[in-house]
Design a protein around this motif. Structure first.
Motif, PDB file in Angstrom:
ATOM      1  N   LYS A  45      63.498 -34.479  16.223  1.00 19.70           N
ATOM      2  CA  LYS A  45      64.950 -34.460  16.049  1.00 19.70           C
ATOM      3  C   LYS A  45      65.360 -35.834  15.553  1.00 19.70           C
ATOM      4  O   LYS A  45      64.766 -36.838  15.934  1.00 19.70           O
ATOM      5  N   LYS A  46      66.436 -35.863  14.779  1.00 20.69           N
ATOM      6  CA  LYS A  46      66.935 -37.147  14.325  1.00 20.69           C
ATOM      7  C   LYS A  46      67.463 -37.949  15.496  1.00 20.69           C
ATOM      8  O   LYS A  46      67.167 -39.131  15.644  1.00 20.69           O
ATOM      9  N   ASN A  47      68.234 -37.297  16.355  1.00 20.48           N
ATOM     10  CA  ASN A  47      68.864 -38.011  17.455  1.00 20.48           C
ATOM     11  C   ASN A  47      68.739 -37.236  18.767  1.00 20.48           C
ATOM     12  O   ASN A  47      69.711 -36.688  19.273  1.00 20.48           O
TER      13      ASN A  47
ATOM     14  N   ASP B 245      43.436 -24.103  12.721  1.00 21.52           N
ATOM     15  CA  ASP B 245      44.864 -24.095  12.418  1.00 21.52           C
ATOM     16  C   ASP B 245      45.655 -24.963  13.383  1.00 21.52           C
ATOM     17  O   ASP B 245      45.404 -24.959  14.594  1.00 21.52           O
ATOM     18  N   PHE B 246      46.619 -25.663  12.826  1.00 22.99           N
ATOM     19  CA  PHE B 246      47.566 -26.445  13.613  1.00 22.99           C
ATOM     20  C   PHE B 246      48.949 -26.016  13.154  1.00 22.99           C
ATOM     21  O   PHE B 246      49.233 -26.036  11.954  1.00 22.99           O
ATOM     22  N   ASP B 247      49.798 -25.581  14.065  1.00 16.67           N
ATOM     23  CA  ASP B 247      51.134 -25.128  13.687  1.00 16.67           C
ATOM     24  C   ASP B 247      52.186 -25.646  14.652  1.00 16.67           C
ATOM     25  O   ASP B 247      51.924 -25.816  15.840  1.00 16.67           O
ATOM     26  N   ILE B 248      53.352 -25.875  14.104  1.00 21.47           N
ATOM     27  CA  ILE B 248      54.498 -26.302  14.910  1.00 21.47           C
ATOM     28  C   ILE B 248      55.596 -25.253  14.755  1.00 21.47           C
ATOM     29  O   ILE B 248      56.060 -25.007  13.639  1.00 21.47           O
ATOM     30  N   ALA B 249      55.953 -24.618  15.863  1.00 17.33           N
ATOM     31  CA  ALA B 249      57.010 -23.614  15.841  1.00 17.33           C
ATOM     32  C   ALA B 249      58.235 -24.174  16.539  1.00 17.33           C
ATOM     33  O   ALA B 249      58.108 -24.816  17.583  1.00 17.33           O
ATOM     34  N   GLY B 250      59.398 -23.955  15.969  1.00 17.69           N
ATOM     35  CA  GLY B 250      60.611 -24.400  16.634  1.00 17.69           C
ATOM     36  C   GLY B 250      61.663 -24.823  15.624  1.00 17.69           C
ATOM     37  O   GLY B 250      61.364 -25.135  14.480  1.00 17.69           O
ATOM     38  N   GLN B 251      62.898 -24.818  16.111  1.00 20.76           N
ATOM     39  CA  GLN B 251      64.042 -25.199  15.284  1.00 20.76           C
ATOM     40  C   GLN B 251      64.215 -26.714  15.373  1.00 20.76           C
ATOM     41  O   GLN B 251      64.659 -27.223  16.404  1.00 20.76           O
ATOM     42  N   TYR B 252      63.810 -27.441  14.332  1.00 22.71           N
ATOM     43  CA  TYR B 252      63.861 -28.896  14.386  1.00 22.71           C
ATOM     44  C   TYR B 252      64.575 -29.447  13.160  1.00 22.71           C
ATOM     45  O   TYR B 252      64.895 -28.701  12.236  1.00 22.71           O
TER      46      TYR B 252
ATOM     47  N   PRO C 105      61.325 -20.678  13.179  1.00 20.26           N
ATOM     48  CA  PRO C 105      60.795 -21.435  12.046  1.00 20.26           C
ATOM     49  C   PRO C 105      59.430 -22.023  12.398  1.00 20.26           C
ATOM     50  O   PRO C 105      59.232 -22.515  13.501  1.00 20.26           O
ATOM     51  N   CYS C 106      58.497 -21.939  11.464  1.00 16.78           N
ATOM     52  CA  CYS C 106      57.145 -22.453  11.693  1.00 16.78           C
ATOM     53  C   CYS C 106      56.639 -23.195  10.474  1.00 16.78           C
ATOM     54  O   CYS C 106      56.949 -22.836   9.338  1.00 16.78           O
TER      55      CYS C 106
END
Lengths: 514, 514
Positions: free
Chosen positions: A452-454, B174-181, B387-388
């Motif tokens: 996150k930015k902030n 595999d390496f994945d990042i899931a989340g709303q960032y 989102p991923c």
């Protein structure tokens, strides 16, 4: 995605199939399976006719979540350390084999093999165990000596009972010794290994039953079982761990057509348990001695126990004439390790078939194996034999026990190894955080930063508490100006300013202590 | 085992099938496949009519021998350390999924999916990658935030080229990042990870190409490609790493019916490569700016490069408008890492199809990935999106390179970790050897003993030389009498008597030095 029309077409054909099976009075099992498929298809159309996914893993399989993976890693480490301590190499084989590689190796269990669809090319099946692929590997590469372990998933279309660790996709951990050696030395090492692994995993009391295929066959012969019935009577004896002797006898006499007299004689032998002394007594047994095979087996059991004494494992090993193991390929000694101490009771919602409430996950077979001197020869064009003995650790039940233990314990299972989170309390410091976390990564430190930015400081700290991250490196305007980082210990909330130049050494010092 | 009669029956039916296909003028490919099956069946009967096994692994698969496993373990350790350094958890999923879970996710590649045979129950397929099972896992468990890695085998009925590391069964990491960032932070971390892993593995020069699905789509739009042709034109652009622009253009115009004018405009864009500067220039490009999508993609590329600068990885990252990656599910940034330095040439006997001699195993794609914001929503009953972004390391080519390196190097790859062999020069000391090796095992030392009653000292020493075992603990009558063990250093042949009580400490001291 299949479209609606296609699915409706499927439903129609499937419905016809079910009706036909019912008309033909097919087995309940078969009808149930086809009905299940029909329901699955119907579910796809959903209430409103919209295509809907059935969100699940296939029957008898499961995902491992991060907590389960952390436990799995721990169990594997214990097992692999033991295999390596005993000097084993490791190999891997494909998850599927040519269908004919598996054909004729598993007796009555062959019906449980998963086949791949014929999509052109070779006919293939998923591996059913790791032993047959191992034998194929030895024959194919003309290897006559190897001590190897192999940890991988195998596949059986069996009735799952998942809360007790019985799956259709499950891990086996196999250790095998191939080669022409002096009798019973490798066999004894396999039992030593089972003893070490089960002791180290602290699963409670256990016992390792041993027997010999030749003793079983000899016993059947002297009890008057006709040759052609050895295998089928053997597979009935194998049920003695789950059925009473009365029921086993009934199956022998009523279903398999054995004489009552023969059954009773078998009954007498299979009730016997002991150690080296029992082997010595049976070597004197007038009837048993009529079988040369049985005598050879009994002498080897004696020799085995002498080595087990040197290995200091006789406390857990029992010579048990009722142990029979189903697989066709065993030729000599066979063994099975059984947990005997009821642990945590299974959860009440074991919704899968056949979960009897008295059976706890803490009780039952967790390892098995034996000698199979003929299997490699079945693959060799000239029939050259490579004697083998091995053991397979049944990991799934062990996972289940460890999971239940972890849940019962207060200690939290960490699923990451992050040592430090790079955080900030103020806005507009994303770039500084990324710069610092890069420094840490490049120095080999396990570090995280919020995407996150902030982000709020509180949410950064909360994440650390939840994930068990021990340290936080906090950046602010003041710290940047002073060339320092505020290092916070999550557990004590203690904070101290560390100069940027010393930060990496300080983090390494603090995390190596822990 | 299938009997002779059954096989002959199969041969008959298969022969009829082949004749029918030829009569029907079926495709050469289909006929070839069925002929291969016929030959396989005939081989089973063998010359002398005896049942013979085809001793092989299925097409496109291989075994790993102990040396290959040692290399594989080393590569995995490097990769897993990196994933853990970045704070990832790990999960595992079954090797097969419900068939419909995979349906509609892979576009034209769906034909490469392996299906299981319908043996009653659910219809299933082998996983084609780890991304779709990951998305299914997230939706099924309603997980909206996770950073996880998953290392496992996936399955594709593709044309194998095994010496260059292209298999039908192969590992993905595999390496994945899931989340709303916030935009591009996790995306940049994925590239940082690829950079770290490829640098640490020392595979030679590499370059990471990035592009964005929205830039591609926007570019197609402004160049006049009709909407319904985006996907198919995209998969043609994807071939630019293997085909010249002339051939790609031909395919677009002649096979896919694109206008020559549109193709030429595409040709201009896809020849562009650069960094943040190129993104800035294209944001000023009159034509490109007509597409809002393209602009959004270009702004994100700019932002991405700013984070990549902080991560110190811009030296290897190139914004390349020709990068197109085939899979349907990408929605934003896409990337691919390519080895650019020709290493060891491939062995001459690459007998599998299509190995062109100029293509070295050291050159080509070793990692790829991108953003797929819509995939999880395809599984969620309410279509909720997660989102991923992720990356998949293609390990097989890396294994091949490492294997070739190991073969070229003088250094021997050890396949066990044995520290000491318990040996003797005299007869009748088996019991004493077993007693001593038990002491060592119980103390956690990796030790071995030969499974012979009276092995020759020479063969015991030879084994140590071959297997790289550094120490030998030699027992003899004299040593037993004196309460010592002769400890021999294999490399120097130096021998020293150590009292039995000090032996374990001495072995630990000597092996921790090494």
């Amino acid at each position: 995605m299949e479209d609606r029309a296609q699915i409706q077409e499927h439903i129609k054909t499937q419905g016809e199939l079910v009706r036909r099976l019912k008309a033909e009075k097919a087995s309940k099992e078969q009808i149930d399976e086809e009905v299940a498929k029909l329901l699955q298809l119907k579910a796809q159309l959903g209430e409103d006719g919209k295509h809907q996914f059935v969100l699940k893993t296939p029957k008898g399989t499961r995902d491992y979540n991060p907590k389960q993976m952390a436990i799995r890693e721990k169990v594997f480490n214990t097992i692999i350390s033991c295999f390596k301590r005993h000097g084993a190499e490791t190999i891997d084989t494909p998850v599927f084999e040519l269908k004919e590689t598996l054909t004729g190796k598993y007796g009555e269990d062959s019906k449980l093999i998963y086949d791949l669809k014929d999509q052109g090319g070779e006919l293939m099946s998923l591996r059913y165990d790791l032993t047959v692929p191992f034998a194929r590997y030895l024959a194919m590469n003309k290897i006559t000596n190897i001590k190897r372990y192999h940890i991988a998933k195998v596949y059986r279309r069996d009735n799952p009972a998942m809360t007790r660790g019985r799956y259709r996709e499950f891990y086996q951990c196999d250790f095998d010794i191939a080669g022409q050696y002096d009798a019973m030395i490798p066999d004894a090492e396999c039992l030593k290994i089972v003893h070490e692994i089960l002791s180290e995993l602290q699963l409670g009391e256990f016992c390792i039953k041993v027997n010999d295929r030749r003793i079983l066959d000899g016993m059947f012969a002297v009890c008057g079982v006709p040759d052609e019935k050895f295998r089928t009577i053997c597979s009935t004896v194998d049920k003695l761990d789950k059925m009473s002797w009365e029921d086993v006898k009934k199956e022998m006499v009523n279903e398999k057509g054995l004489s009552e007299e023969a059954a009773d004689q078998i009954g007498e032998y299979v009730s016997m348990q002991g150690g080296m002394d029992l082997a010595e007594r049976l070597l004197q047994d007038q009837k048993m001695c009529q079988s040369k095979q049985a005598c050879a087996g009994l002498s080897d059991i004696k020799l085995l126990f002498s080595y087990l004494q040197l290995f200091q494992v006789t406390d857990k090993v029992v010579f048990d004439l009722s142990l029979a193991r189903g697989l066709d390929y065993y030729t000599g000694i066979i063994y099975e390790a059984v947990l005997t101490q009821a642990g945590v009771p299974p959860p009440a919602n074991d919704s899968q078939n056949g979960a009897s409430s008295e059976e706890s996950v803490g009780v039952g077979s967790v390892a098995g194996g034996g000698r199979y001197d003929g299997l490699v020869g079945m693959f060799d064009p000239k029939g050259r034999k490579v004697p083998c003995v091995g053991v397979s650790i049944g990991i799934e039940r062990i996972f289940s026990i460890m999971e239940q233990k972890a849940e019962a314990s207060a200690e939290k299972v960490r699923t990451t190894e992050v040592q430090v989170m790079v955080a900030s309390a103020q806005k507009n410091l994303l770039e500084e955080r990324l710069r610092l976390v890069t420094e840490l990564w490049n120095a080999g430190i396990k570090a995280e930063v919020m995407y996150k930015k902030n982000p709020k400081l509180l949410s950064q700290l909360q994440h650390c508490e939840e994930a068990g991250v021990p340290l936080v490196a906090i950046l602010g305007e003041q710290e940047l100006k002073d060339g320092v980082v505020k290092l916070r210990v999550v557990s004590t909330r203690e904070e101290v300013d560390i100069s940027r130049a010393d930060l990496i050494a300080e983090i390494k010092r603090r995390t190596s202590e822990a």
